[in-house]
Design a protein around this motif. Structure first.
Motif, PDB file in Angstrom:
ATOM      1  N   ILE A  49     -29.882   3.708  55.958  1.00 15.66           N
ATOM      2  CA  ILE A  49     -30.284   3.149  57.501  1.00 15.66           C
ATOM      3  C   ILE A  49     -29.104   3.828  58.095  1.00 15.66           C
ATOM      4  O   ILE A  49     -29.915   3.554  59.726  1.00 15.66           O
ATOM      5  N   ILE A  52     -31.558   5.929  60.120  1.00 13.98           N
ATOM      6  CA  ILE A  52     -32.449   5.476  60.179  1.00 13.98           C
ATOM      7  C   ILE A  52     -32.098   4.851  62.393  1.00 13.98           C
ATOM      8  O   ILE A  52     -32.711   5.116  62.811  1.00 13.98           O
ATOM      9  N   TYR A  53     -30.782   4.577  61.442  1.00 15.01           N
ATOM     10  CA  TYR A  53     -30.426   3.104  63.230  1.00 15.01           C
ATOM     11  C   TYR A  53     -30.238   4.666  64.124  1.00 15.01           C
ATOM     12  O   TYR A  53     -30.614   3.692  65.536  1.00 15.01           O
ATOM     13  N   PHE A  94     -40.856   1.869  63.345  1.00 15.67           N
ATOM     14  CA  PHE A  94     -39.955   2.679  62.026  1.00 15.67           C
ATOM     15  C   PHE A  94     -38.662   0.573  62.068  1.00 15.67           C
ATOM     16  O   PHE A  94     -37.594   1.127  61.496  1.00 15.67           O
ATOM     17  N   SER A  95     -38.825   0.222  62.663  1.00 16.54           N
ATOM     18  CA  SER A  95     -37.981  -0.815  62.986  1.00 16.54           C
ATOM     19  C   SER A  95     -38.315  -2.652  63.009  1.00 16.54           C
ATOM     20  O   SER A  95     -38.941  -2.726  64.337  1.00 16.54           O
ATOM     21  N   THR A 129     -43.127  -1.835  58.539  1.00 18.10           N
ATOM     22  CA  THR A 129     -41.852  -1.017  58.571  1.00 18.10           C
ATOM     23  C   THR A 129     -42.059  -0.158  58.342  1.00 18.10           C
ATOM     24  O   THR A 129     -40.875   0.484  57.996  1.00 18.10           O
ATOM     25  N   TYR A 132     -39.867   3.127  57.851  1.00 15.31           N
ATOM     26  CA  TYR A 132     -38.443   2.521  57.111  1.00 15.31           C
ATOM     27  C   TYR A 132     -38.343   2.396  55.717  1.00 15.31           C
ATOM     28  O   TYR A 132     -37.533   2.552  54.938  1.00 15.31           O
ATOM     29  N   THR A 135     -39.375   5.792  54.086  1.00 18.46           N
ATOM     30  CA  THR A 135     -37.674   6.709  53.610  1.00 18.46           C
ATOM     31  C   THR A 135     -36.771   6.028  52.470  1.00 18.46           C
ATOM     32  O   THR A 135     -36.269   6.594  51.891  1.00 18.46           O
TER      33      THR A 135
END
Lengths: 172, 193
Positions: A49, A52-53, A94-95, A129, A132, A135
């Motif tokens: 996480i 990704i952020y 993505f988010s 997402t 996200y 992954t």
């Protein structure tokens, strides 16, 4: 409708515990065992996480996202999508949090009942997402070669977007 | 694929920031986002612990098996390689049910559990199996009858009817779900040939 959503979860928890009680399951012991297993799995998610952020933040804050949006606008217009919707299409896979920010911005700018406002909220409700989740899910299982997983998921999102555009056009 | 996307996003971000003469934001963003990511991960950790605990109770009481029995007939034809009654079916069924209800946080722990159980059947643990691909595609395109986030955002923005999008969102996510199922069937058939 929000009130139905608010009741689904408590009803599920109460039902679970009542059924377990009636069947003589040691509820608390089982809860602790399950939670311990969840925490062991969850610990492995923290680095995924964080990674990704960082990538999302750099891409957005540097202005790269805005640039990509301007570059792709003509292609979208050809398909019938208003260019204003592009940042949402890029960010959505993505988010979730960032997509919520984009939609809040679009609703404030164009109005929640405008074509863009309706399209944005229907798209949010009909996509996922994808990067996200892919992954996170593959990473947690230890899979390093996803093959065509991400392509198929993105294709699903795209079908959802086109359907949303089509349905919104028939609404407005 | 994921590695390439991740690296491109970071390199593009750095290149744009440098080109704009705003290199200072790079360091701040990297560490700020790392902290945000950690906070989000810890929050998720607590939710996962709760749901793994509750789902263990539901599992031992036979409740999960009951729900899975209701949904499994729908999933079975999509996962012909899984043994009948495999526990991954229950986890996948719970994940999809939570998705349908718009309970994204509740869906994630079940999805992770399903992946763990699918991984136990994986002959090549570093590579995604067809079952994993089908499951992730279903999860990604899952039909939603309660798009809670979008409804909340619309209510906040003062929409005349925030719930107006429920049926349209269900239709478009349903179309996405049918689409990925068909494409997945076709890809599996093409792989066998």
């Amino acid at each position: 409708m929000a009130s139905i959503g608010a009741w689904i979860l408590p009803a599920l928890v109460a039902l679970t515990i009542l059924v377990a009680w009636r069947r003589g399951v040691p509820m608390y012991d089982e809860f602790v065992d399950g939670a311990a297993e969840g925490l062991r799995l969850g610990l492995r998610l923290i680095p995924l996480i964080i990674g990704i952020y960082i990538a999302i933040g750099l891409f957005r804050e540097s202005g790269a996202l805005d640039w990509l949006g301007r570059a792709a606008a003509p292609v979208l217009a050809h398909a019938g999508f208003p260019p204003e919707i592009l940042p949402l299409m890029i960010i959505r896979p993505f988010s979730n949090a960032a997509a919520m920010g984009v939609i809040a911005e679009l609703l404030a700018e164009h109005g929640p009942d405008s074509f863009i406002g309706l399209l944005a909220s229907i798209m949010q409700g009909s996509s996922e997402t994808t990067f996200y989740v892919a992954t996170l899910y593959l990473g947690s299982a230890g899979v390093r070669r996803p093959l065509h997983t991400v392509h198929l998921c993105l294709l699903g999102d795209l079908i959802g977007y086109v359907a949303a555009l089509w349905i919104t056009s028939s609404l407005a | 694929m994921i590695n390439a996307v991740w690296a491109s996003m970071i390199l593009c971000g750095i290149a744009f920031a440098v080109a704009r003469g705003d290199a200072g934001m790079i360091t701040a963003t990297i560490f700020g986002q790392a902290a945000n990511g950690l906070a989000a991960a810890l929050n998720l950790l607590a939710i996962i612990a709760v749901w793994f605990g509750l789902s263990r109770i539901a599992e031992r009481s036979g409740l999960l098996a009951g729900l899975a029995r209701a949904i499994a007939p729908l999933l079975r034809p999509l996962f012909p390689e899984l043994p009948k009654g495999h526990p991954a079916f229950s986890a996948m069924a719970m994940n999809l049910a939570a998705n349908v209800l718009g309970l994204a946080n509740a869906a994630t722990p079940f999805g992770l559990q399903a992946m763990k159980q699918l991984q136990e059947l994986n002959p090549r643990p570093d590579t995604a199996t067809p079952a994993m691909i089908t499951f992730l595609a279903l999860n990604s395109a899952c039909a939603t009858i309660l798009p809670a986030t979008a409804i909340a955002l619309r209510a906040q923005a003062g929409a005349a009817d925030p719930n107006l999008i429920i049926v349209p969102a269900a239709l478009s996510s349903g179309a996405a779900m049918v689409g990925v199922i068909l494409i997945d069937r076709w890809l599996r058939a093409a792989r066998r040939r």
